[in-house]
Design a protein around this motif. Structure first.
Motif, PDB file in Angstrom:
ATOM      1  N   LEU A  23       2.292   6.010 -61.151  1.00 12.94           N
ATOM      2  CA  LEU A  23       3.933   6.659 -61.573  1.00 12.94           C
ATOM      3  C   LEU A  23       4.444   6.540 -62.934  1.00 12.94           C
ATOM      4  O   LEU A  23       4.097   5.704 -63.818  1.00 12.94           O
ATOM      5  CB  LEU A  23       5.150   6.682 -60.226  1.00 12.94           C
ATOM      6  CG  LEU A  23       4.959   7.005 -59.346  1.00 12.94           C
ATOM      7  CD1 LEU A  23       4.883   6.758 -58.135  1.00 12.94           C
ATOM      8  CD2 LEU A  23       4.355   8.295 -58.963  1.00 12.94           C
ATOM      9  N   THR A  27      10.555   8.416 -62.879  1.00 14.18           N
ATOM     10  CA  THR A  27       9.974   8.357 -61.415  1.00 14.18           C
ATOM     11  C   THR A  27       9.855   7.596 -60.499  1.00 14.18           C
ATOM     12  O   THR A  27      10.815   7.189 -59.365  1.00 14.18           O
ATOM     13  CB  THR A  27       8.479   8.898 -60.494  1.00 14.18           C
ATOM     14  OG1 THR A  27       8.595  10.793 -61.423  1.00 14.18           O
ATOM     15  CG2 THR A  27       8.173   9.621 -59.577  1.00 14.18           C
ATOM     16  N   GLN A  30      13.833   6.160 -60.733  1.00 13.02           N
ATOM     17  CA  GLN A  30      14.140   6.841 -59.755  1.00 13.02           C
ATOM     18  C   GLN A  30      13.830   6.271 -57.852  1.00 13.02           C
ATOM     19  O   GLN A  30      14.918   6.405 -56.849  1.00 13.02           O
ATOM     20  CB  GLN A  30      13.738   8.666 -59.601  1.00 13.02           C
ATOM     21  CG  GLN A  30      14.981   9.563 -58.640  1.00 13.02           C
ATOM     22  CD  GLN A  30      14.888  10.870 -58.013  1.00 13.02           C
ATOM     23  OE1 GLN A  30      13.233  11.153 -59.338  1.00 13.02           O
ATOM     24  NE2 GLN A  30      14.825  11.274 -57.467  1.00 13.02           N
ATOM     25  N   LEU A  31      13.048   6.169 -57.920  1.00 12.60           N
ATOM     26  CA  LEU A  31      12.849   5.680 -56.904  1.00 12.60           C
ATOM     27  C   LEU A  31      13.022   4.231 -56.904  1.00 12.60           C
ATOM     28  O   LEU A  31      13.992   3.685 -55.261  1.00 12.60           O
ATOM     29  CB  LEU A  31      10.701   5.534 -56.736  1.00 12.60           C
ATOM     30  CG  LEU A  31      10.346   4.966 -55.887  1.00 12.60           C
ATOM     31  CD1 LEU A  31      10.353   5.797 -54.591  1.00 12.60           C
ATOM     32  CD2 LEU A  31       8.953   4.892 -55.852  1.00 12.60           C
ATOM     33  N   ILE A  52       6.937   6.782 -48.195  1.00  9.46           N
ATOM     34  CA  ILE A  52       8.032   8.536 -48.923  1.00  9.46           C
ATOM     35  C   ILE A  52       7.251   9.191 -49.759  1.00  9.46           C
ATOM     36  O   ILE A  52       5.961   8.493 -49.728  1.00  9.46           O
ATOM     37  CB  ILE A  52       8.802   7.508 -50.074  1.00  9.46           C
ATOM     38  CG1 ILE A  52       9.863   6.379 -49.491  1.00  9.46           C
ATOM     39  CG2 ILE A  52       9.711   8.785 -51.250  1.00  9.46           C
ATOM     40  CD1 ILE A  52      10.675   5.164 -49.761  1.00  9.46           C
ATOM     41  N   THR A  53       6.701  10.425 -49.687  1.00 10.02           N
ATOM     42  CA  THR A  53       6.291  11.107 -50.443  1.00 10.02           C
ATOM     43  C   THR A  53       5.865  11.864 -51.965  1.00 10.02           C
ATOM     44  O   THR A  53       7.556  11.955 -51.384  1.00 10.02           O
ATOM     45  CB  THR A  53       5.604  12.336 -49.602  1.00 10.02           C
ATOM     46  OG1 THR A  53       5.091  11.757 -48.277  1.00 10.02           O
ATOM     47  CG2 THR A  53       4.734  12.934 -50.455  1.00 10.02           C
ATOM     48  N   VAL A  54       5.921  10.717 -52.368  1.00  5.07           N
ATOM     49  CA  VAL A  54       6.096  11.188 -54.158  1.00  5.07           C
ATOM     50  C   VAL A  54       4.884  12.542 -55.088  1.00  5.07           C
ATOM     51  O   VAL A  54       4.173  11.907 -55.220  1.00  5.07           O
ATOM     52  CB  VAL A  54       6.452   9.628 -54.955  1.00  5.07           C
ATOM     53  CG1 VAL A  54       7.007  10.509 -56.111  1.00  5.07           C
ATOM     54  CG2 VAL A  54       7.178   9.046 -54.542  1.00  5.07           C
ATOM     55  N   ARG A  55       6.209  13.379 -54.785  1.00 11.73           N
ATOM     56  CA  ARG A  55       4.957  14.658 -55.662  1.00 11.73           C
ATOM     57  C   ARG A  55       4.922  14.801 -57.305  1.00 11.73           C
ATOM     58  O   ARG A  55       5.677  14.969 -58.109  1.00 11.73           O
ATOM     59  CB  ARG A  55       5.040  15.836 -55.309  1.00 11.73           C
ATOM     60  CG  ARG A  55       5.934  16.274 -53.546  1.00 11.73           C
ATOM     61  CD  ARG A  55       5.641  18.066 -52.993  1.00 11.73           C
ATOM     62  NE  ARG A  55       4.575  18.336 -51.780  1.00 11.73           N
ATOM     63  CZ  ARG A  55       5.936  17.874 -50.806  1.00 11.73           C
ATOM     64  NH1 ARG A  55       7.188  17.078 -51.170  1.00 11.73           N
ATOM     65  NH2 ARG A  55       5.636  17.989 -49.516  1.00 11.73           N
ATOM     66  N   GLN A  56       3.801  14.626 -57.577  1.00  6.59           N
ATOM     67  CA  GLN A  56       3.740  14.911 -59.421  1.00  6.59           C
ATOM     68  C   GLN A  56       2.885  16.205 -59.460  1.00  6.59           C
ATOM     69  O   GLN A  56       2.330  15.931 -59.317  1.00  6.59           O
ATOM     70  CB  GLN A  56       2.941  13.785 -59.464  1.00  6.59           C
ATOM     71  CG  GLN A  56       3.426  12.509 -59.109  1.00  6.59           C
ATOM     72  CD  GLN A  56       2.579  10.955 -60.134  1.00  6.59           C
ATOM     73  OE1 GLN A  56       3.403  11.411 -61.163  1.00  6.59           O
ATOM     74  NE2 GLN A  56       1.737  10.456 -59.178  1.00  6.59           N
ATOM     75  N   GLU A  64      -0.213  14.107 -55.138  1.00  2.81           N
ATOM     76  CA  GLU A  64       0.471  13.254 -53.840  1.00  2.81           C
ATOM     77  C   GLU A  64       0.621  11.788 -53.883  1.00  2.81           C
ATOM     78  O   GLU A  64      -0.766  11.485 -54.202  1.00  2.81           O
ATOM     79  CB  GLU A  64       1.469  13.607 -52.489  1.00  2.81           C
ATOM     80  CG  GLU A  64       1.458  14.634 -52.436  1.00  2.81           C
ATOM     81  CD  GLU A  64       1.583  15.595 -51.266  1.00  2.81           C
ATOM     82  OE1 GLU A  64       1.052  15.180 -50.279  1.00  2.81           O
ATOM     83  OE2 GLU A  64       2.552  16.508 -51.037  1.00  2.81           O
ATOM     84  N   GLN A  66       1.884   8.225 -51.898  1.00  3.52           N
ATOM     85  CA  GLN A  66       2.589   7.675 -50.537  1.00  3.52           C
ATOM     86  C   GLN A  66       2.921   6.371 -51.326  1.00  3.52           C
ATOM     87  O   GLN A  66       2.450   5.958 -51.457  1.00  3.52           O
ATOM     88  CB  GLN A  66       1.773   7.812 -49.277  1.00  3.52           C
ATOM     89  CG  GLN A  66       0.734   8.527 -48.871  1.00  3.52           C
ATOM     90  CD  GLN A  66       2.368  10.253 -48.667  1.00  3.52           C
ATOM     91  OE1 GLN A  66       3.068   9.231 -48.239  1.00  3.52           O
ATOM     92  NE2 GLN A  66       1.834  11.259 -49.171  1.00  3.52           N
TER      93      GLN A  66
END
Length: 207
Positions: A23, A27, A30-31, A52-56, A64, A66
């Motif tokens: 990531l 990001t 923030q996570l 948690i799904t993180v979209r980039q 995405e 996971q």
């Protein structure tokens, strides 16, 4: 009381999250702030199953990632282990220096952690295995908060976080050092003590 800082402690954790999950740094930060936990043991049963799904998004595509809460807490815990290893090394060096001096060091009261990293949820559940003799022993961790700071209510300012504790401590240290320097300078100009006499002799002969 023994006090010292570890550079980039929180940044170490952020960079490790970024590397492990692939990531961007911001990001990962923030996570860490929103979902970070110092140890999987501090997670609730519900959180243990949470992903948690993180979209980039970039110019051409969207992906995405996971991120499982247990995995995230495990990665953060690894970096805390590294931070405490650095602390242990620092203490070990002090102990080695103290063997030839009067330095006595005991960590029976544990650690007090300040700064942004101290805000990590579950940090007080950690027990770094360090003691004053360099032997393995669980040591208590506490989060340091600023005390004895008076703020005018009209300013609408709160000074009550571990990050503020660092600034308050630095300000108090600076104030103490300034007072000591001022007292030393006063003694230098006092003709009745040895420093004042030496200063006067130096000025008369060499200034």
């Amino acid at each position: 009381m023994l006090t010292f800082g570890i550079d980039r402690g929180g940044e170490m954790i952020t960079q490790y999250i970024s590397k492990c999950f692939g990531l961007p740094r911001d990001t990962a930060e923030q996570l860490k702030i929103q979902y970070g936990c110092a140890t999987p043991d501090a997670l609730t049963e519900e959180e243990r199953s949470l992903v948690i799904t993180v979209r980039q998004n970039d110019v051409e595509s969207s992906t995405e990632v996971q991120v499982g809460m247990v995995t995230l807490a495990t990665y953060i815990n690894r970096q805390f282990s590294e931070i405490f290893r650095m602390v242990s090394d620092r203490i070990g060096r002090l102990l080695n220096e103290g063997r030839n001096s009067s330095l006595q060091l005991t960590l029976s009261a544990g650690f007090v952690i300040t700064g942004g990293v101290a805000k990590t949820r579950g940090i007080e559940k950690l027990a770094p295995f360090i003691n004053g003799n360099g032997n393995p022993a669980a040591v208590k961790i506490s989060v340091g908060l600023p005390r004895g700071v008076l703020v005018d209510p009209a300013d609408h300012v709160r000074i009550d976080s571990p990050e503020h504790a660092v600034l308050v401590g630095m300000a108090r240290t600076c104030s103490r050092d300034t007072k000591e320097l001022q007292n030393f300078e006063k003694e230098d100009t006092n003709p009745t003590n040895w420093r004042g006499k030496f200063s006067q002799w130096w000025n008369d002969n060499f200034a």
